[in-house]
Structure formats: structure tokens, C-alpha cells
Design a protein around this motif. Structure first.
Motif, PDB file in Angstrom:
ATOM      1  N   UNK A 252      -6.168   2.943  13.103  1.00 54.38           N
ATOM      2  CA  UNK A 252      -5.239   2.092  12.777  1.00 54.38           C
ATOM      3  C   UNK A 252      -5.235   1.705  11.325  1.00 54.38           C
ATOM      4  N   UNK A 253      -6.405   1.484  10.830  1.00 54.86           N
ATOM      5  CA  UNK A 253      -6.718   1.256   9.260  1.00 54.86           C
ATOM      6  C   UNK A 253      -6.164   2.268   8.547  1.00 54.86           C
ATOM      7  N   UNK A 254      -6.458   3.438   8.834  1.00 50.64           N
ATOM      8  CA  UNK A 254      -5.961   4.705   7.954  1.00 50.64           C
ATOM      9  C   UNK A 254      -4.324   4.666   8.037  1.00 50.64           C
ATOM     10  N   UNK A 255      -3.716   4.420   9.477  1.00 52.68           N
ATOM     11  CA  UNK A 255      -2.391   4.591   9.487  1.00 52.68           C
ATOM     12  C   UNK A 255      -1.890   3.436   8.660  1.00 52.68           C
ATOM     13  N   UNK A 256      -2.211   2.136   8.759  1.00 52.72           N
ATOM     14  CA  UNK A 256      -1.760   1.004   7.818  1.00 52.72           C
ATOM     15  C   UNK A 256      -1.816   1.705   6.440  1.00 52.72           C
ATOM     16  N   UNK A 257      -2.857   2.197   6.034  1.00 52.12           N
ATOM     17  CA  UNK A 257      -2.847   2.636   4.446  1.00 52.12           C
ATOM     18  C   UNK A 257      -1.512   3.630   4.178  1.00 52.12           C
ATOM     19  N   UNK A 258      -1.697   4.535   5.355  1.00 51.71           N
ATOM     20  CA  UNK A 258      -0.747   5.528   5.079  1.00 51.71           C
ATOM     21  C   UNK A 258       0.803   4.901   5.208  1.00 51.71           C
ATOM     22  N   UNK A 259       0.997   3.893   6.105  1.00 46.67           N
ATOM     23  CA  UNK A 259       2.271   3.289   6.299  1.00 46.67           C
ATOM     24  C   UNK A 259       2.935   2.594   5.144  1.00 46.67           C
ATOM     25  N   UNK A 260       1.739   1.704   4.503  1.00 46.03           N
ATOM     26  CA  UNK A 260       1.942   0.999   3.326  1.00 46.03           C
ATOM     27  C   UNK A 260       2.298   1.978   2.077  1.00 46.03           C
ATOM     28  N   UNK A 261       1.548   2.895   1.969  1.00 48.75           N
ATOM     29  CA  UNK A 261       1.926   4.154   0.804  1.00 48.75           C
ATOM     30  C   UNK A 261       3.291   4.787   1.201  1.00 48.75           C
TER      31      UNK A 261
ATOM     32  N   UNK B  27       5.436  -2.851   0.501  1.00 44.49           N
ATOM     33  CA  UNK B  27       3.989  -2.584   1.109  1.00 44.49           C
ATOM     34  C   UNK B  27       3.699  -3.469   1.870  1.00 44.49           C
ATOM     35  N   UNK B  28       2.199  -3.501   1.988  1.00 47.28           N
ATOM     36  CA  UNK B  28       1.540  -4.432   2.893  1.00 47.28           C
ATOM     37  C   UNK B  28       1.196  -5.412   2.171  1.00 47.28           C
ATOM     38  N   UNK B  29       2.159  -6.700   2.046  1.00 46.77           N
ATOM     39  CA  UNK B  29       1.874  -7.605   1.242  1.00 46.77           C
ATOM     40  C   UNK B  29       1.261  -8.954   2.036  1.00 46.77           C
TER      41      UNK B  29
ATOM     42  N   UNK C 238       5.208  -1.145   9.314  1.00 41.44           N
ATOM     43  CA  UNK C 238       4.728   0.136   8.232  1.00 41.44           C
ATOM     44  C   UNK C 238       3.310   0.308   8.917  1.00 41.44           C
ATOM     45  N   UNK C 239       2.384  -0.723   9.294  1.00 35.75           N
ATOM     46  CA  UNK C 239       1.306  -0.465   9.796  1.00 35.75           C
ATOM     47  C   UNK C 239       1.244   0.355  11.111  1.00 35.75           C
ATOM     48  N   UNK C 240       2.108  -0.099  12.074  1.00 37.36           N
ATOM     49  CA  UNK C 240       2.404   0.657  13.259  1.00 37.36           C
ATOM     50  C   UNK C 240       2.636   1.997  13.123  1.00 37.36           C
ATOM     51  N   UNK C 241       3.999   2.230  12.249  1.00 36.88           N
ATOM     52  CA  UNK C 241       4.397   3.485  12.140  1.00 36.88           C
ATOM     53  C   UNK C 241       3.382   4.409  11.370  1.00 36.88           C
TER      54      UNK C 241
END
Length: 90
Positions: free
Chosen positions: A36-45, A54-56, A66-69
Motif C-alpha cells: 500500500x505504501x509503495x502503491x501510494x508513492x507510485x499513485x502520487x507520482x 499529488x498526495x496532499x 491515487x493511493x488505491x490505484x
């Protein structure tokens, strides 16, 4: 967003991604947190590159989507990597 909020976001996004994707995914809550954390970073990017978002904020709908995607993408990749090893043994 703070570090603890980002971890909570990642854990929940990873759990939701596991619920959305069909099939049985291995791993416990630690694997879910990492994915989930890696996915959230990827989704934010990806969100920053494609949409300029972004993830604001923790409670922002765009942050969660974005994080779930991103977690779904990471979970699909994880399933391909781990799934190959289990098929060889059968």
C-alpha cells in the motif's frame, strides 16, 4: 501529510486494493502495508505526472483514489512475480 498518516493511508489503500482484485493474495498486514505504501508513492507520482495532482491531504478524495490505484498496480505486479514461483512447483 505526516509520516504516520502516510502509513495509515498505505495500509488502508493496500487492504482496499486486495479487496478489489479477485483471487487469493498472500501476505499478511505487513505485506499489505508495504504494498500500500509503495502503491501510494507510485499513485502520487503517476498523479503528479499525468494530472498535476499529488498526495496532499489525508482526507482528499484524489489522494485516496491515487493511493488505491497505485496499490492495485503494485499488487498486480506482486501477483505476477509471486505467482510465477508457485506455478513452477505444481
Amino acid at each position: 501529510m505526516g509520516f504516520l498518516a502516510f502509513l495509515i493511508l498505505g495500509l488502508i489503500a493496500g487492504a482496499i486494493a486486495k479487496l478489489i482484485l479477485p483471487g487469493k493474495q498472500g501476505g499478511g498486514w505487513i505485506v499489505t502495508l508495504i504494498l500500500g505504501v509503495v502503491g501510494a508513492i507510485l499513485g502520487g507520482w503517476i498523479g503528479g505526472m499525468l494530472f498535476g495532482v499529488g498526495l496532499n491531504e489525508f482526507w482528499s478524495l484524489s489522494t485516496w483514489l491515487l493511493a488505491i490505484g497505485g496499490a492495485i498496480i503494485v499488487l498486480l505486479i506482486y501477483g505476477l512475480i509471486v505467482g510465477r514461483g508457485s506455478k513452477v512447483r505444481d
